[in-house]
Scaffold this active site. Structure first.
Site, PDB file in Angstrom:
ATOM      1  N   HIS A  57       0.858  -1.183   0.000  1.00 41.35           N
ATOM      2  CA  HIS A  57       0.000   0.000   0.000  1.00 41.35           C
ATOM      3  C   HIS A  57       0.897   1.237   0.000  1.00 41.35           C
ATOM      4  O   HIS A  57       1.719   1.410   0.908  1.00 41.35           O
ATOM      5  CB  HIS A  57      -0.900  -0.004   1.235  1.00 41.35           C
ATOM      6  CG  HIS A  57      -1.844  -1.153   1.264  1.00 41.35           C
ATOM      7  ND1 HIS A  57      -1.455  -2.421   1.633  1.00 41.35           N
ATOM      8  CD2 HIS A  57      -3.159  -1.234   0.952  1.00 41.35           C
ATOM      9  CE1 HIS A  57      -2.494  -3.240   1.549  1.00 41.35           C
ATOM     10  NE2 HIS A  57      -3.537  -2.546   1.142  1.00 41.35           N
ATOM     11  N   ASP A 100      -7.036 -10.541   0.134  1.00 38.50           N
ATOM     12  CA  ASP A 100      -6.897  -9.114  -0.141  1.00 38.50           C
ATOM     13  C   ASP A 100      -6.390  -8.361   1.092  1.00 38.50           C
ATOM     14  O   ASP A 100      -5.989  -8.962   2.091  1.00 38.50           O
ATOM     15  CB  ASP A 100      -8.206  -8.531  -0.690  1.00 38.50           C
ATOM     16  CG  ASP A 100      -9.313  -8.410   0.351  1.00 38.50           C
ATOM     17  OD1 ASP A 100      -9.081  -8.663   1.553  1.00 38.50           O
ATOM     18  OD2 ASP A 100     -10.436  -8.046  -0.050  1.00 38.50           O
ATOM     19  N   SER A 101      -6.425  -7.051   1.036  1.00 43.36           N
ATOM     20  CA  SER A 101      -5.906  -6.209   2.118  1.00 43.36           C
ATOM     21  C   SER A 101      -6.619  -6.432   3.447  1.00 43.36           C
ATOM     22  O   SER A 101      -6.079  -6.147   4.506  1.00 43.36           O
ATOM     23  CB  SER A 101      -6.032  -4.734   1.739  1.00 43.36           C
ATOM     24  OG  SER A 101      -5.333  -4.483   0.549  1.00 43.36           O
TER      25      SER A 101
END
Length: 184
Positions: A57, A100-101
């Site tokens: 990120h 995913d995140s």
């Protein structure tokens, strides 16, 4: 909206060149070209394995508190069919699923293209794009379009490949990286 136009301009610059001679579609339409490109890739006999390794990120767009709560190790797996065209450029149809995140399962499927540069017979560099669909839990698993630049460093059958997902503050702006192993 500016990011969309920037992404669209990048894709337009990296579109594969028109097919030549025997590979040329019967009509000169864009639809025929896309159909033929996808059909040729689907008909390819070569497969590749995808192993996600990192979801970074961009720290410029996220607070440290948000970063601390995100998963940046996207365990998962994928498979694809690939081919190299007459110019030596890479085409792939793929499916992949990964954490995913938020540690939720995220499947993605699509087409990818890379213009390839070959400094040696076994070493390649690539830049291109991917276009497809993904499903995310935080969007109630509704299909979401994916359009992202892709780059790779490759040696023999192994590639380190990344896509950058553009976004805004606290969303997108993620460098997603995976290993790609071409099965022969």
């Amino acid at each position: 909206m500016k990011r969309f136009y920037l992404s669209a301009a990048l894709v337009a610059l990296l579109l594969p060149p028109p097919l030549s001679h025997a590979d040329e579609p019967q009509s000169g339409s864009t639809y025929s070209y896309i159909k033929d490109t996808l059909s040729q890739t689907w008909a390819a006999d070569d497969y590749e394995l995808f192993v996600p390794v990192s979801t970074w990120h961009n720290r410029h767009y996220y607070s440290s508190e948000k970063i601390d709560g995100y998963n940046e190790q996207p365990w998962g797996l994928g498979i694809g069919k690939y081919r190299y065209d007459r110019d030596g450029d890479w085409h792939s149809l793929y499916m992949m699923a990964f954490a995913d995140s938020h540690n939720d399962m995220e499947p993605v499927a699509g087409y990818a293209f890379q213009k390839m540069w070959r400094p040696t017979d076994e070493f390649r560099l690539g830049a291109g794009y991917t276009a497809g669909l993904t499903l995310r839990k935080d969007f109630n698993y509704l299909p979401l379009p994916v359009l992202a630049p892709v780059a790779s460093i490759e040696y023999k059958q192994l590639a380190l490949q990344s896509a950058y997902i553009f976004g805004g503050r606290d969303n997108g702006n993620i460098l997603f990286t995976w290993l790609r192993w071409q099965l022969k």
